[in-house]
Design an enzyme around this catalytic site. Structure first.
Site, mmCIF file in Angstrom:
data_model
loop_
_atom_site.group_PDB
_atom_site.id
_atom_site.type_symbol
_atom_site.label_atom_id
_atom_site.label_comp_id
_atom_site.label_asym_id
_atom_site.label_seq_id
_atom_site.Cartn_x
_atom_site.Cartn_y
_atom_site.Cartn_z
ATOM 1 N N LYS A 57 -6.276 -1.632 -1.653
ATOM 2 C CA LYS A 57 -6.068 -1.079 -2.997
ATOM 3 C C LYS A 57 -7.364 -0.588 -3.618
ATOM 4 O O LYS A 57 -7.384 0.412 -4.324
ATOM 5 C CB LYS A 57 -5.436 -2.122 -3.922
ATOM 6 C CG LYS A 57 -3.961 -2.339 -3.647
ATOM 7 C CD LYS A 57 -3.302 -2.996 -4.841
ATOM 8 C CE LYS A 57 -1.801 -3.117 -4.603
ATOM 9 N NZ LYS A 57 -1.102 -3.714 -5.738
ATOM 10 N N LYS B 118 6.616 3.357 3.827
ATOM 11 C CA LYS B 118 7.470 2.482 3.048
ATOM 12 C C LYS B 118 8.064 3.235 1.850
ATOM 13 O O LYS B 118 7.391 4.087 1.268
ATOM 14 C CB LYS B 118 6.594 1.320 2.551
ATOM 15 C CG LYS B 118 7.347 0.036 2.292
ATOM 16 C CD LYS B 118 6.375 -1.112 2.076
ATOM 17 C CE LYS B 118 6.921 -2.057 1.013
ATOM 18 N NZ LYS B 118 6.105 -3.235 0.792
ATOM 19 N N LYS C 82 7.795 3.221 -5.231
ATOM 20 C CA LYS C 82 8.168 3.741 -6.541
ATOM 21 C C LYS C 82 7.207 4.824 -6.991
ATOM 22 O O LYS C 82 7.460 5.498 -7.974
ATOM 23 C CB LYS C 82 8.233 2.610 -7.579
ATOM 24 C CG LYS C 82 7.217 1.503 -7.416
ATOM 25 C CD LYS C 82 7.660 0.242 -8.174
ATOM 26 C CE LYS C 82 6.813 -0.954 -7.803
ATOM 27 N NZ LYS C 82 7.401 -2.226 -8.226
#
Ligand code: TRP
Length: 338
Positions: free
Chosen positions: A118, A201, A204
């Site tokens: 991240k 994956k 959102k």
């Protein structure tokens, strides 16, 4: 180690950073629903304090918190069977999180692969909270003495860190106070992939809305997205193994199986040799059947935020009743005068 008996208790959480997708439903919420009313006490949380490890617009955080709560409820989390609440209502999480910041070692944090992914090249400029996040996650789990945590593969390392924190605390203070929580990892078939690229994956945050099914999508949108999902020119194989190199096709078969509560092999037994002209409409119908009632109920709840907030506050009261004595005992063990 110990044979102290801990109450069998499940804790899990979903971060309200953006909306919920089919991935959250099949990978997490559906399993959480199935665990209710069995041998475990079940505690499910909207982990809003984790969301702010990256910037959240306040209005968006408010909406996303209620959306995750509505998703849990609409999918079948029953507040009379499970404790359901949002994290920031129970201050024990933050307090125990601080205590655990002083138990966890910097070297342990430096090994967390999700932080490295991240933060990337930007690691000097991300929040300190993003770095410390696994210690707050350990507090989420251990302030309930949770024995089992259902999570995706990507969270396994954080649950192992939780075990390390529990062990070090027990060792340093010569107590047998925190359990060594067991991660319960979802099967790979439960990983829902992107409808446009089966190697990624379903997320959102992807750029096109057509690549995901949102839990708030209505029936027409769900059907359209499955009918337009990317596939390949081949018909479905006679054996599931034949999908090994066909990620988009495999993903749709996995989704069908998960929605229908059958095995992947059973889907192939039914549709092997058929083309997409037959399979996609069947998948679209099944998905609408299973998901549209959930999205309708979610929408109804989203139109009544006061009702959601009332349910979250009632859940928080029950959560505090478990968390506060455990936190108080932790302070006491550590030598705080209170
Ligand atoms: N870290 C988890 C995720 O990103 C969310 C989470 C926070 C969680 N606290 C938790 C999951 C405690 C399980 C238990 O998905």
């Amino acid at each position: 180690m110990s044979d102290t008996a801990f109450t069998p208790r499940i804790f899990s959480g979903i971060k309200p950073s953006g909306g919920l997708t089919l991935g959250n439903y099949l990978g997490a919420i559906k399993r959480f629903v199935a665990s209710q009313g069995g041998e475990f006490e079940t505690i499910y949380c909207v982990v809003d304090m984790h969301a702010i490890t990256v910037w959240q617009d306040p209005a968006d955080l408010r909406t996303a918190t209620r959306e995750v709560a509505a998703g849990y409820l609409a999918a079948g989390i029953d507040p009379s069977k499970s404790i359901l609440f949002n994290q920031s209502r129970v201050s024990a999480h933050a307090e125990l999180g601080w205590l655990f910041n002083c138990v966890a070692r910097v070297g342990w944090m430096n090994r967390m692969t999700q932080f490295k992914d991240k933060a990337g090249k930007n690691s000097e400029n991300v929040s300190l909270g993003l770095y410390a996040y696994p210690s707050l996650m350990a507090a989420d789990i251990l302030t309930y003495h949770a024995t089992h945590v259902p999570v995706g593969e990507d969270q396994k390392q954080h649950v192992e860190l939780t075990r390390d924190i529990a062990k070090k605390f027990n060792h340093d203070y010569k107590v047998d106070f925190f359990p060594e929580t067991i991660p319960v990892i979802e099967g790979p078939a439960m990983r829902v992939m992107n409808l446009r690229d089966g190697t990624k994956k379903m997320s959102k945050s992807g750029e096109s809305d057509m690549e995901r099914i949102n839990m708030l999508d209505d029936a027409a949108t769900i059907a359209k997205k499955f009918k337009k999902a990317r596939t390949d020119p081949e018909p479905l194989p006679e054996h599931y193994d034949g999908l090994a190199e066909r990620p988009e096709a495999r993903n749709l078969v996995n989704i069908y199986a998960a929605l229908a509560d059958v095995t992947n092999e059973q889907v192939i037994a039914e549709f092997g040799g058929e083309g997409w002209g037959k399979f996609k409409p069947a998948l679209a119908d099944l998905a609408v059947d299973k998901l549209a009632p959930i999205s309708e109920e979610m929408q109804r709840l989203m139109n009544d935020p006061a009702e959601i907030d009332r349910i979250m506050e009632q859940g928080a009261e029950k959560a505090r009743a478990i968390a506060e004595p455990i936190l108080a005992k932790t302070f006491d063990i550590m030598g705080f005068v209170r």
